[in-house]
Design a protein around this motif. Sequence first.
Motif, PDB file in Angstrom:
ATOM      1  N   ARG A  46       0.829  -1.201   0.000  1.00 30.93           N
ATOM      2  CA  ARG A  46       0.000   0.000   0.000  1.00 30.93           C
ATOM      3  C   ARG A  46       0.869   1.259   0.000  1.00 30.93           C
ATOM      4  O   ARG A  46       1.975   1.257   0.549  1.00 30.93           O
ATOM      5  CB  ARG A  46      -0.911   0.030   1.238  1.00 30.93           C
ATOM      6  N   PRO A  47       0.387   2.339  -0.612  1.00 28.58           N
ATOM      7  CA  PRO A  47       1.147   3.597  -0.595  1.00 28.58           C
ATOM      8  C   PRO A  47       1.416   4.066   0.830  1.00 28.58           C
ATOM      9  O   PRO A  47       0.524   4.024   1.682  1.00 28.58           O
ATOM     10  CB  PRO A  47       0.225   4.570  -1.338  1.00 28.58           C
ATOM     11  N   GLY A  48       2.619   4.492   1.079  1.00 24.83           N
ATOM     12  CA  GLY A  48       2.972   5.050   2.380  1.00 24.83           C
ATOM     13  C   GLY A  48       3.533   4.065   3.379  1.00 24.83           C
ATOM     14  O   GLY A  48       4.070   4.474   4.414  1.00 24.83           O
ATOM     15  N   VAL A  49       3.421   2.755   3.120  1.00 23.55           N
ATOM     16  CA  VAL A  49       3.949   1.765   4.061  1.00 23.55           C
ATOM     17  C   VAL A  49       5.473   1.801   4.035  1.00 23.55           C
ATOM     18  O   VAL A  49       6.094   1.841   2.972  1.00 23.55           O
ATOM     19  CB  VAL A  49       3.432   0.355   3.725  1.00 23.55           C
ATOM     20  N   ARG A  50       6.070   1.793   5.227  1.00 22.48           N
ATOM     21  CA  ARG A  50       7.529   1.864   5.346  1.00 22.48           C
ATOM     22  C   ARG A  50       8.057   0.657   6.120  1.00 22.48           C
ATOM     23  O   ARG A  50       7.395   0.159   7.036  1.00 22.48           O
ATOM     24  CB  ARG A  50       7.949   3.143   6.076  1.00 22.48           C
ATOM     25  N   LEU A  51       9.244   0.221   5.751  1.00 18.71           N
ATOM     26  CA  LEU A  51       9.923  -0.834   6.495  1.00 18.71           C
ATOM     27  C   LEU A  51      10.727  -0.188   7.624  1.00 18.71           C
ATOM     28  O   LEU A  51      11.573   0.659   7.385  1.00 18.71           O
ATOM     29  CB  LEU A  51      10.850  -1.633   5.588  1.00 18.71           C
ATOM     30  N   VAL A  52      10.425  -0.602   8.843  1.00 23.64           N
ATOM     31  CA  VAL A  52      11.161  -0.077   9.994  1.00 23.64           C
ATOM     32  C   VAL A  52      12.488  -0.806  10.128  1.00 23.64           C
ATOM     33  O   VAL A  52      13.539  -0.192  10.274  1.00 23.64           O
ATOM     34  CB  VAL A  52      10.319  -0.228  11.279  1.00 23.64           C
ATOM     35  N   ARG A  53      12.423  -2.139  10.057  1.00 27.88           N
ATOM     36  CA  ARG A  53      13.656  -2.935  10.060  1.00 27.88           C
ATOM     37  C   ARG A  53      13.310  -4.366   9.683  1.00 27.88           C
ATOM     38  O   ARG A  53      12.171  -4.805   9.792  1.00 27.88           O
ATOM     39  CB  ARG A  53      14.355  -2.879  11.410  1.00 27.88           C
ATOM     40  N   THR A  54      14.325  -5.086   9.235  1.00 30.22           N
ATOM     41  CA  THR A  54      14.159  -6.504   8.908  1.00 30.22           C
ATOM     42  C   THR A  54      15.389  -7.259   9.390  1.00 30.22           C
ATOM     43  O   THR A  54      16.484  -6.691   9.509  1.00 30.22           O
ATOM     44  CB  THR A  54      14.003  -6.744   7.394  1.00 30.22           C
ATOM     45  N   SER A  55      15.192  -8.560   9.660  1.00 31.25           N
ATOM     46  CA  SER A  55      16.327  -9.373  10.112  1.00 31.25           C
ATOM     47  C   SER A  55      17.340  -9.582   8.995  1.00 31.25           C
ATOM     48  O   SER A  55      18.518  -9.820   9.260  1.00 31.25           O
ATOM     49  CB  SER A  55      15.825 -10.732  10.612  1.00 31.25           C
ATOM     50  N   ARG A  56      16.878  -9.507   7.766  1.00 30.52           N
ATOM     51  CA  ARG A  56      17.763  -9.513   6.604  1.00 30.52           C
ATOM     52  C   ARG A  56      17.047  -8.776   5.483  1.00 30.52           C
ATOM     53  O   ARG A  56      15.829  -8.609   5.532  1.00 30.52           O
ATOM     54  CB  ARG A  56      18.131 -10.931   6.173  1.00 30.52           C
ATOM     55  N   PRO A  57      17.767  -8.297   4.464  1.00 26.59           N
ATOM     56  CA  PRO A  57      17.109  -7.529   3.403  1.00 26.59           C
ATOM     57  C   PRO A  57      15.971  -8.316   2.745  1.00 26.59           C
ATOM     58  O   PRO A  57      16.090  -9.517   2.494  1.00 26.59           O
ATOM     59  CB  PRO A  57      18.249  -7.259   2.417  1.00 26.59           C
ATOM     60  N   TRP A  58      14.886  -7.602   2.489  1.00 24.75           N
ATOM     61  CA  TRP A  58      13.743  -8.212   1.803  1.00 24.75           C
ATOM     62  C   TRP A  58      13.940  -8.027   0.304  1.00 24.75           C
ATOM     63  O   TRP A  58      13.878  -6.923  -0.217  1.00 24.75           O
ATOM     64  CB  TRP A  58      12.455  -7.540   2.273  1.00 24.75           C
ATOM     65  N   ALA A  59      14.228  -9.104  -0.387  1.00 27.86           N
ATOM     66  CA  ALA A  59      14.489  -9.044  -1.826  1.00 27.86           C
ATOM     67  C   ALA A  59      13.732 -10.159  -2.533  1.00 27.86           C
ATOM     68  O   ALA A  59      13.654 -11.283  -2.020  1.00 27.86           O
ATOM     69  CB  ALA A  59      15.992  -9.174  -2.099  1.00 27.86           C
ATOM     70  N   GLU A  60      13.172  -9.836  -3.683  1.00 27.68           N
ATOM     71  CA  GLU A  60      12.445 -10.814  -4.478  1.00 27.68           C
ATOM     72  C   GLU A  60      13.266 -11.199  -5.697  1.00 27.68           C
ATOM     73  O   GLU A  60      14.001 -10.361  -6.244  1.00 27.68           O
ATOM     74  CB  GLU A  60      11.095 -10.238  -4.923  1.00 27.68           C
ATOM     75  N   PRO A  61      13.166 -12.448  -6.166  1.00 29.36           N
ATOM     76  CA  PRO A  61      13.892 -12.857  -7.372  1.00 29.36           C
ATOM     77  C   PRO A  61      13.506 -11.994  -8.566  1.00 29.36           C
ATOM     78  O   PRO A  61      12.342 -11.583  -8.708  1.00 29.36           O
ATOM     79  CB  PRO A  61      13.452 -14.311  -7.578  1.00 29.36           C
ATOM     80  N   ALA A  62      14.479 -11.734  -9.419  1.00 29.68           N
ATOM     81  CA  ALA A  62      14.249 -10.840 -10.555  1.00 29.68           C
ATOM     82  C   ALA A  62      13.866 -11.573 -11.829  1.00 29.68           C
ATOM     83  O   ALA A  62      13.710 -10.953 -12.878  1.00 29.68           O
ATOM     84  CB  ALA A  62      15.511 -10.002 -10.810  1.00 29.68           C
TER      85      ALA A  62
END
Length: 572
Positions: free
Chosen positions: A533-549
């Motif tokens: 959703r627009p405006g949602v921010r990541l505060v922190r993650t245990s590891r980077p959130w990455a999706e396969p390209a």
Amino acid sequence: MDPRGRTGQAQLAFDELGTPLRDTTFVVFDLETTGTKPGPHGITEIGAVKVRGGQVLGEFATLVDPGAPIPPQIVSLTGITQAMLYDAPRIDRVLPAFLEFIGGSVLVAHNSGFDVSFMRAACEGHGYAWPKPTVVCTVRLARRVIPREEARSYRLSSLAMLLGSRTRPTHRALDDARATVDVLHALLERVGNLGVHTVEELVDYLPEVTGAQRRKRHLAHDLPSRPGVYLFRGPGDEVLYVGTAKDLRRRVRQYFTGSESRGRIREMVALAERVDSVECAHSLEAEIRELRLIAAHRPMYNRRSKNPHHAWWIGLTEEAFPRLSVIRAPRPGVLGPFRSQADARTAADTLAGASGLRTCTQRISPTSASGTPCVLAELGRCGAPCAGRQSVEDYSPAVDAVTELIAGRDAGPLRGAAAYLARLAEGQHFEQAARHRDDLAALVRAVGRAHRQAALASITELVAASPDGAGGWEFAIIRYGRLASAGVARRGVPPMPIVEHLVAAAETVLPGPGPLHGAAPEEVGVLLRWLARPGVRLVRTSRPWAEPAAVAGWAGWLDLAAGARSLERATN
């Protein structure tokens, strides 16, 4: 003092009194169209009158060029000819002004379902959001107020004559809207004598409601005006239905006032003896709790999935010449989830054809690799892409290509399928190309969805925040694709101490098997939509959130495929 009067009805709280009809702005509108089927280009004329307290505040009227010929029978009915629309604007130019004109108003139309469906279709077809206003239908209102012995017909012309309208309907939009204004005012005078004085009471009055249904309104009295989940319980304390609401008390009250028209839900209300509620921090938590409660109680009146973990997957079989098999239990290296077995089977067949995997169920051993890999191929009874493979080594590139696609490292099979689609189109095999295009588009969407869900479910902990629209924040603690904790920081409250408290109190989640680490596909999907959703921010993650390209570059192709499919539907 007892808050009940002599009638035994509960006194309404101040916030339940509603908007008085005399202070309500109504926009009464009418359309002329090219036919009876809603579409983005079916409107030929719009007429609307804005009224409040019996006074006309403004009018809106315009002819509209539908961009298509008007059927002769419509010309005969309305008198609107093709020549009259020569210099009329198209609907995409009219919509912004009309939407501004109706903003904040209650819409009124005679047989409102027809007119609203055309306006909604026009908005959807031209990229405008339909505002979903409160709608009052004067046909339904007349049927509730005027008995059949008084009105032989509920057509606008008959009601206008019966109720003394100053304007006679002419099958032209503005004249019909003006006539409907007079009909509306006459009907509101009648319902006022029945104790209907607010918009909310009017909306509740429109449907047929039994006395027994109304008497159950007390079940909502003790519910909070907070977001959360509600549970209707039956005579044996069994859960009949689970739902979510931004305002629990207001939503549950609607079940007892006729706003709910679904037959099965009315049946549920008749059985209900009690309504329980679970307050939630925000709408995301409510939606997740609803999913979990439906899975736990399996209410008979809910139609949403009652088996959230029961999805379908496709994966390679363990044999010398693997094929794609549709399975129920997820394991490492599978693709999914799919909502149905048929969707999974179609995806498996499309992927097999794109990569060269065999699709037959013939059991093949490595010893058959000296000739052809399959007895059926030796007998000339197999035309599958794998029929020409001579050895396990020759077959392994197809297996590797599928493995790489499922893992998100390469989209080779998709490129091969797209190339085959181009050859079909060049050869003018258009029907076959269209079927292949739709199957490939479904496969691309499935692979992309699988990669996104697996990427989120693999993260040990992710903390995200969404603005609440009032200067504060809504928080979600997500662990292995499951909501572990939720909370809010109102405007002016330091957010990070709230985050630390939510993390400390969050549910412990242990990873399970499969690409989603044991998370329910529906829950992961809900979380992904919230995070996007627009405006949602990541505060922190245990590891980077990455999706396969691997399929990230296919968005443009999917848009082209969707456009081609829409064009085919419009021309058929």
